[in-house]
Design a protein around this motif. Structure first.
Motif, PDB file in Angstrom:
ATOM      1  N   LEU A 176      -4.457  -1.515   1.892  1.00 22.34           N
ATOM      2  CA  LEU A 176      -3.296  -1.481   1.018  1.00 22.34           C
ATOM      3  C   LEU A 176      -2.953  -0.004   0.842  1.00 22.34           C
TER       4      LEU A 176
ATOM      5  N   SER B 257       3.532  -4.812   7.657  1.00 30.03           N
ATOM      6  CA  SER B 257       2.859  -5.845   6.871  1.00 30.03           C
ATOM      7  C   SER B 257       1.875  -5.263   5.849  1.00 30.03           C
TER       8      SER B 257
ATOM      9  N   VAL C 286       0.736  -3.790   2.581  1.00 29.01           N
ATOM     10  CA  VAL C 286       1.334  -3.908   1.251  1.00 29.01           C
ATOM     11  C   VAL C 286       1.295  -2.567   0.527  1.00 29.01           C
ATOM     12  N   ASP C 287       2.466  -2.188  -0.045  1.00 30.76           N
ATOM     13  CA  ASP C 287       2.574  -0.969  -0.859  1.00 30.76           C
ATOM     14  C   ASP C 287       2.479  -1.378  -2.324  1.00 30.76           C
ATOM     15  N   LEU C 288       1.462  -0.877  -3.018  1.00 32.42           N
ATOM     16  CA  LEU C 288       1.189  -1.249  -4.407  1.00 32.42           C
ATOM     17  C   LEU C 288       1.834  -0.327  -5.437  1.00 32.42           C
TER      18      LEU C 288
END
Length: 160
Positions: free
Chosen positions: A65, A132, A134-136
């Motif tokens: 992530l 794909s 994920v950027d939090l």
């Protein structure tokens, strides 16, 4: 008088057939190798996912992530600077607020890692990643603002 015993040579019957060991032994060895390979493959398919390893890389579910830590820190520093300029906080309060922000940021990042079982990387340190991943960043910002560890910025947030 001394008696000596001399060994009697054992006679070998030359009329016995020799066993065809070469080809039969090779066939037996090949059969054992195939059986062991098949058993290993079956056990790997059955137990490798159970211990958390993947036989084939999944494109939809990566192990990383990302979060734009630099952007979050810059937003916090700008918000604190604005608060000092406006007289809402004293300059002496900035180190304590910065430390609170840093501690809470580390806790939130570790919680994501613990909950998902994935590694959280700094977005600005990643050279290339598939879309794909994920950027939090936005989720972390929301959690920090809700907890009070991050100050609300009055300017529009900059998302590099």
């Amino acid at each position: 008088m001394t008696t000596e015993t001399t060994p009697v040579p054992v006679a070998i019957d030359v009329t016995q057939k020799r066993s065809p060991g070469g080809i039969v032994a090779l066939a037996f060895d090949v059969l054992v190798i195939v059986a062991v390979s098949l058993l290993t493959m079956i056990l790997a398919i059955r137990f490798v996912p159970a211990i958390g390893l993947s036989l084939v890389g999944s494109k939809s579910d990566g192990q990383f992530l990302v979060a734009n830590i630099e952007s979050l820190a810059r937003e916090e520093m700008l918000a604190l600077g604005d608060m000092v300029r406006k007289g809402e906080i004293l300059p002496a309060e900035m180190p304590a607020k910065t430390e609170k922000f840093s501690d809470e940021l580390i806790k939130v990042l570790q919680a994501y890692a613990d909950e998902t079982g994935k590694v959280v990387l700094r977005k600005d340190s990643v050279v290339a990643a598939p879309e794909s991943v994920v950027d939090l960043t936005d989720e972390i910002r929301s959690k920090l603002l809700k907890s009070g560890a991050m100050q609300h910025s009055h300017e529009p947030k900059d998302k590099p």
